[in-house]
Design an enzyme around this catalytic site. Sequence first.
Site, PDB file in Angstrom:
ATOM      1  NE  ARG A 155      -3.602 172.685  22.561  1.00 11.19           N
ATOM      2  CZ  ARG A 155      -2.525 171.995  22.210  1.00 11.19           C
ATOM      3  NH1 ARG A 155      -2.216 171.866  20.946  1.00 11.19           N
ATOM      4  NH2 ARG A 155      -1.765 171.417  23.125  1.00 11.19           N
ATOM      5  CD  GLU A 163      -4.006 170.906  26.073  1.00 14.30           C
ATOM      6  OE1 GLU A 163      -3.942 171.884  25.299  1.00 14.30           O
ATOM      7  OE2 GLU A 163      -3.070 170.574  26.831  1.00 14.30           O
ATOM      8  CB  THR A 219      -2.508 179.550  29.273  1.00 13.45           C
ATOM      9  OG1 THR A 219      -1.235 179.033  29.661  1.00 13.45           O
ATOM     10  CG2 THR A 219      -3.434 178.423  28.830  1.00 13.45           C
ATOM     11  CD  GLU A 237       5.784 177.047  27.641  1.00 11.79           C
ATOM     12  OE1 GLU A 237       4.629 176.599  27.467  1.00 11.79           O
ATOM     13  OE2 GLU A 237       6.802 176.591  27.047  1.00 11.79           O
ATOM     14  CG  ASP A 266       1.745 175.190  33.808  1.00 13.87           C
ATOM     15  OD1 ASP A 266       0.647 174.671  34.086  1.00 13.87           O
ATOM     16  OD2 ASP A 266       2.275 175.066  32.691  1.00 13.87           O
TER      17      ASP A 266
END
Length: 676
Positions: A311, A307, A665, A576, A440
Site C-alpha cells: 500500500r 500491507e 497486488t 478482485e 493467493d
Amino acid sequence: MYSAAAAAATAASPPRRDFISVTLSPEEAVGAGSYNNSKAWRRRSCWRKWKQLSRLQRSVILFLFAFLAVCGVISYTSMGEPWKSLTNKSLDDQRTEPEIPGLKLANPAVLPAPQKADANLGDYPELSPQKPPKPPHVRRGPSNLQIKPPRRDVKLKTPQDTSRVVEEPVQADKEEKMEKSVISWRGAVIEPDQSTEPPSSKIKEPEKPSSMEAEDQKEPVPINERQMAVIEAFRHAWKGYKDFAWGHDELKPLSKSYSEWFGLGLTLIDALDTMWILGLKEEFEEARKWVVNDLVFDKNVDVNLFESTIRILGGLLSTYHLSRDTLFLEKAKDIGNRLMPAFKTPSKIPYSDVNIGRGTAHPPRWTSDSTVAEVTSIQLEFRELSRLTGDDKFQKAVDEVMKHVHTLSGKNDGLVPMFINTNSGQFTHLGVYTLGARADSYYEYLLKQWIQGGKKENELLEDYMRAIEGVKKHLLQRSQPKKLTFVGELAHGHFSAKMDHLVCFLPGTLALGAHNGLPADHMKLAEALIETCYQMYAQVETGLSPEIVHFNLHAQKGHKDVEIKPADRHNLLRPETVESLFYMYRFTGDKKYQDWGWEILQNFNKYTRVPTGGYTSINNVQNPSNPEPRDKMESFFLGETLKYMFLLFSDDIDLINLDKYVFNTEAHPLPIWVPA
C-alpha cells in the site's frame, strides 16, 4: 678412523688465503679512473651480476616477472570492456538523456512535451460525448502510456486532454528477436535466461520530456459516461475521507469518524495514483501537500510488512513513476529502509511486523510463522526500489526469499502451504492448499516478477507453470446446475468446494500470462473463471459478492450454484473481480466485461454509498432491504476497486499500457524493465 686422519692432515697444512685476481685490458687500465656508462658496458655489468646470482635467486626473479606479466594480461582484458563501455556511454550521453544505470524500461512510459508558458489549460472538463464503441479485438497490441504529470504552475490534464505517442515498429528489433533461441515450457515460448546488471550506486534523476514526443502525439481519447460515473464515485468517497478522516488510515462514514491501523494515512497514499489516473488535479495537490507536511515515518508504531509494502511503498513508487515528482521517491526510500529489519531472521524469511521508529521486527504474538503470501508478495516493490536507488540490498533481501521458497519441500504439484516458519525457514501446517487468503498473491507475484524482470528469471516461470498445473489437477471443479468452473481448496486430501472472493484475481493473472506468451489454454481457463466470479455477484440478492462462497457439486431442485453461509455473507468493497474484468476486456475487447463491471458499480452505489460521503462495507449481501452497513471504507476501495473500474471502462489501451507496466497486488502500476 678416516675422519681422524683427515683432521690431522688438515691441521698440518699451511693456512689458505682467499684472493681475487683481476686482469685489466689496456683500454680498461687507461680508463680505470673514469666512469663508463655506455650501453655495452651496462649490458656486460648486468649480465655479470645475473651470473653471480644463485640458481634459486634467478628462479624466483623469473617467476615474479612471469607472474606480473600474467597479471598484466588479465587486467588488460578485464578492464578493456568497462573502459570501452564508459567511452561509449559518454558518447551516448551526448546524444540521449540519461537512463537508470544498468536497467531501462521496456518501451519506456511516455512523458509530456514541455508546455509553453502561454498554454491555455482549462479547468476539469465537463462530460465529453462517448465515442462509438469499437469492434472487439482479439488481441490489443502494445503502445505508449498517455498519462501526463502534473505541474505546479498549470492545472492537471484529464485523460480527455492527454495524448499518446504513435509507436513505430522497428523491423530490426523484430528480426533480432526471431533469431534468438527460445525455451519452451509446456507450450510457453520464453526468452533465454540472461543475467541482469546490479543496480548502480547512484540515484537516478527523473527523466526529462523529449521534444520529439510532441510531434508523435495522437488525438486524445475522450472520457466516456461510465468513466465519469467512476470519477463521481471517487469524489464522493474522497469527500467523506476529507471531511471526517483526513490524514488517518480509514474512513468510518456512518459515524463520520476514522479508524487507525498504522497511523500513516493509508487511504490517502493508496489513492494517490488513482487520482493521477483519473485526472483529479485539485485532490491530488491537496494530498501531496499532506505528504510533504505530515507524512512522517519516524514514529514508534508497528506496521505489517506486507500491507505497508503493497500500500505505502507501492503507492509511493507508482505515484513517482506517473508524476516524476521526486518527493514520492524520497518517501519510498525512507519507508523502504525502515522495513528492512524484518529480514533479520535466522532463515532470512521476514517477520510479519516491523516497528518503523525503533528499527525492530518480530513475528505475531501467537506464532513464529509468517504467511506464505505475505513474504512472497513484496518483491515487485523492493526490486523496483533497488532499481531506482541503485542500492541492491532491497532486491537481494526479497530475491533470497523467493530462491529459498523455490527449493522447499512440502509443495503439492507447485501448490504451497499457507504458512512458513521464520526460524527454520520451512513450511508449516502442511497438507492445506488454497488460492485464497494467505497464499493467493504468491502465485500472482511469480508471474509478475517474471514479467517485471524482462522474462528472464525462469525459476519464477517454472514455479508459476507448475502451480497452474497443480490448480488444474487438484483444485478445479464444476458446480451444478450451471456447471461453473471454480477453484476450491484441498485439506489433507479432502476437497472443499469453498472459494474466497480473493481467488477472483486468478482470471486476470491467467489472461496476463497468456498475453505474455504462455499457453492458450490459460486464457480459456481465465474466461471460464471470470464467468464464475461474475455469477458470485449475479446470483446474490444485492448483486454484490460475499467474501466466501460454497459451490453445489450436485444438482438440487431450487438451489443455485452458489451457497452462502451466514458468517461469509459480508462484502468489503473488494477489487478482485473488477481487476480481472479489466484484464479480460483489455486483452479481448469483449464489451460484456464492461457491462458486468457497470452492474457491479451500480450495486455499490445502491447498497454501500453513504449520503454524507464515502462508501461502507456491508454485513449481509443477501438482504437488499437491510444490507447491514459495517461503517468502514477500506483503503483499497479507492486504491484498487475504483481505479480498475475506471481502466475497465476506458477504450484507450495506452491508459497504463500492460506491455509497459505491471500492477502490484494493490493495483499500483510499476514499470517493466529490461537490461540496458
